[in-house]
Design an enzyme around this catalytic site. Structure first.
Site, PDB file in Angstrom:
ATOM      1  N   PRO A  27       0.806  -1.297  -0.366  1.00 54.24           N
ATOM      2  CA  PRO A  27      -0.047  -0.227  -0.181  1.00 54.24           C
ATOM      3  C   PRO A  27       0.975   1.283   0.191  1.00 54.24           C
ATOM      4  O   PRO A  27       2.035   1.821   0.102  1.00 54.24           O
ATOM      5  CB  PRO A  27      -0.570  -0.129   0.960  1.00 54.24           C
ATOM      6  CG  PRO A  27      -0.543  -1.758   1.400  1.00 54.24           C
ATOM      7  CD  PRO A  27       0.903  -2.208   1.696  1.00 54.24           C
ATOM      8  N   GLU A  28       0.008   2.408  -0.394  1.00 55.79           N
ATOM      9  CA  GLU A  28       1.069   3.905  -0.734  1.00 55.79           C
ATOM     10  C   GLU A  28       0.034   3.953  -0.322  1.00 55.79           C
ATOM     11  O   GLU A  28      -0.532   4.236   0.009  1.00 55.79           O
ATOM     12  CB  GLU A  28       1.533   3.488  -2.529  1.00 55.79           C
ATOM     13  CG  GLU A  28       2.712   2.516  -2.983  1.00 55.79           C
ATOM     14  CD  GLU A  28       2.877   2.357  -4.584  1.00 55.79           C
ATOM     15  OE1 GLU A  28       3.213   3.638  -4.806  1.00 55.79           O
ATOM     16  OE2 GLU A  28       2.985   1.612  -5.048  1.00 55.79           O
TER      17      GLU A  28
ATOM     18  N   LYS B 158       3.257   6.739   5.048  1.00 65.26           N
ATOM     19  CA  LYS B 158       2.905   4.788   4.605  1.00 65.26           C
ATOM     20  C   LYS B 158       2.406   4.592   5.923  1.00 65.26           C
ATOM     21  O   LYS B 158       1.766   3.604   5.812  1.00 65.26           O
ATOM     22  CB  LYS B 158       3.795   3.890   4.013  1.00 65.26           C
ATOM     23  CG  LYS B 158       3.573   4.046   2.516  1.00 65.26           C
ATOM     24  CD  LYS B 158       4.340   3.366   1.897  1.00 65.26           C
ATOM     25  CE  LYS B 158       5.465   3.608   0.695  1.00 65.26           C
ATOM     26  NZ  LYS B 158       6.239   2.594  -0.034  1.00 65.26           N
TER      27      LYS B 158
ATOM     28  N   ARG C 279       1.357 -12.086   4.142  1.00 68.09           N
ATOM     29  CA  ARG C 279       2.636 -12.551   4.620  1.00 68.09           C
ATOM     30  C   ARG C 279       3.623 -11.752   6.192  1.00 68.09           C
ATOM     31  O   ARG C 279       4.646 -12.166   5.692  1.00 68.09           O
ATOM     32  CB  ARG C 279       3.805 -11.658   3.272  1.00 68.09           C
ATOM     33  CG  ARG C 279       3.027 -12.431   2.057  1.00 68.09           C
ATOM     34  CD  ARG C 279       4.219 -11.654   0.989  1.00 68.09           C
ATOM     35  NE  ARG C 279       5.257 -11.931   1.105  1.00 68.09           N
ATOM     36  CZ  ARG C 279       6.433 -12.050   0.040  1.00 68.09           C
ATOM     37  NH1 ARG C 279       5.782 -10.265  -0.641  1.00 68.09           N
ATOM     38  NH2 ARG C 279       7.932 -11.880  -0.247  1.00 68.09           N
TER      39      ARG C 279
ATOM     40  N   ARG D  38      19.711  13.498  -3.089  1.00 70.70           N
ATOM     41  CA  ARG D  38      20.167  11.668  -3.317  1.00 70.70           C
ATOM     42  C   ARG D  38      20.801  12.717  -4.996  1.00 70.70           C
ATOM     43  O   ARG D  38      20.171  11.963  -5.472  1.00 70.70           O
ATOM     44  CB  ARG D  38      19.321  10.483  -3.069  1.00 70.70           C
ATOM     45  CG  ARG D  38      19.534  10.572  -1.879  1.00 70.70           C
ATOM     46  CD  ARG D  38      18.405   9.018  -1.895  1.00 70.70           C
ATOM     47  NE  ARG D  38      19.138   7.846  -2.114  1.00 70.70           N
ATOM     48  CZ  ARG D  38      18.755   7.389  -2.422  1.00 70.70           C
ATOM     49  NH1 ARG D  38      17.359   6.542  -2.264  1.00 70.70           N
ATOM     50  NH2 ARG D  38      19.038   5.600  -3.399  1.00 70.70           N
TER      51      ARG D  38
ATOM     52  N   ARG E 127      13.539  -3.053  -7.441  1.00 67.51           N
ATOM     53  CA  ARG E 127      12.317  -2.827  -7.785  1.00 67.51           C
ATOM     54  C   ARG E 127      11.749  -2.858  -9.433  1.00 67.51           C
ATOM     55  O   ARG E 127      13.260  -2.314 -10.139  1.00 67.51           O
ATOM     56  CB  ARG E 127      11.732  -2.012  -7.069  1.00 67.51           C
ATOM     57  CG  ARG E 127      12.286  -1.921  -5.667  1.00 67.51           C
ATOM     58  CD  ARG E 127      11.361  -3.092  -4.670  1.00 67.51           C
ATOM     59  NE  ARG E 127       9.670  -2.738  -4.629  1.00 67.51           N
ATOM     60  CZ  ARG E 127       9.378  -2.011  -4.193  1.00 67.51           C
ATOM     61  NH1 ARG E 127       9.915  -1.127  -3.216  1.00 67.51           N
ATOM     62  NH2 ARG E 127       8.050  -1.752  -4.176  1.00 67.51           N
TER      63      ARG E 127
END
Ligand SMILES: [Zn+2]
Length: 303
Positions: free
Chosen positions: A2-3, A67, A136, A179, A291
């Site tokens: 979920p985002e 989140k 999970r 970054r 990813r």
């Protein structure tokens, strides 16, 4: 996982159904030796503390930081839930049968097979339940004193919220500049830089902005950055408007699927023709920072 839009959808649901009810009892079968010594109900030594701190308190409301779901309780306590990969909160009437919890009406959306992995249940004063399904079992759930929330390690390092009115193009530029050598997809997903964006929405933001996911942050032009900013907020709002994304396990508080998975232009559309007007590209998939990135081979330009 979920985002931001899925977490916000659950928070909105909590505020609709759970407010002003008190928590009568709490049950869990989470138990993990790996979590020994940690502030998480998966640590069997922590659960009695959690139960004592939370039982009897009233749910005042829910909010979100990145989140993380924050359920504010009476008496200055807050339950913090990070749903991680497969977790989601459900609300309804549940029955405890043969050592497990089942919805009283299995023909309701709560009976969806993705909702059957119940590992935590709050029994509420109105006779209903808040049940947490987590196939999970990666979720993180703990209780914090509300006045210490701001300095809690799990929340202190989270970047600004992209849906906040204070999050401007300048904010985006400054956060990404932390970054400069990262690839843009990874930077967008870095929760320390910006809160709430993950694999699905980063792919969709970059598709809309026309930026290749492997572009290096410091190489991105001002115009391209503006295009990312322009795509970001409306896309996250669209995710909320469509009830979140149920490509994977996510379901809303009633156990229903969201509809944003029907709105994807890039995510998991490998091999499809790009549906951007006039584009003749194809959606490709490549691993970026561990990813899967999905992007158009033609209109998403690498810089
Ligand atoms: Zn394209």
């Amino acid at each position: 996982m979920p985002e931001l839009p899925e977490v916000q959808t659950t928070v909105n649901g909590l505020n609709t159904v759970a407010r002003n009810h008190s928590i009568r009892a709490i049950w869990t079968d989470y138990k993990s030796a790996f979590h020994e010594g940690k502030d998480n109900i998966k640590n069997p030594a922590y659960f009695p503390y959690f139960k004592k701190e939370v039982t009897g308190r009233t749910i005042l409301g829910a909010t979100r930081i990145g989140k993380n779901i924050l359920i504010s309780l009476s008496g200055g306590r807050t339950v913090l839930i990070h749903m991680k990969m497969t977790g989601h909160l459900l609300y309804g009437h549940y029955l405890f049968q043969k050592g497990t919890w089942k919805p009283a009406d299995p023909s309701s959306p709560l009976g969806d097979p993705y909702n059957r992995f119940i590992h935590l249940v709050f029994s509420l004063s109105n006779g209903k339940h808040l049940a947490f399904s987590d196939a999970r079992k990666f979720a993180k759930i703990l209780v914090v004193k509300t006045d210490q929330l701001a300095k809690h390690a799990d929340l202190g390092a989270i970047g600004p919220d992209p849906l906040s009115p204070r999050f401007t193009l300048t904010t985006l530029r400054e956060r990404l500049a932390l970054r400069p050598h990262a690839r843009i997809k990874q930077a967008l997903m870095d929760q320390h830089l910006i809160a709430g964006i993950g694999n699905i929405y980063s792919d969709e933001i970059l598709w809309r902005a026309g930026i290749h996911p492997e572009s290096i942050v410091s190489h991105i032009s001002a115009a391209a950055l503006a295009a990312i900013f322009k795509a970001m907020k409306p896309l996250l709002e669209e995710g909320i408007d469509f009830g979140g994304d149920s490509t994977s396990d996510y379901r809303n508080i009633y156990g229903e699927r969201g509809a944003f998975q029907g709105r994807h232009h890039a995510y998991r559309r490998t091999g499809d023709a790009c549906d951007r007007k006039g584009c003749t590209g194809t959606i490709a998939r490549r691993i970026v920072g561990g990813r899967s990135a999905h992007f158009c081979t033609k209109h998403q330009i690498k810089v």
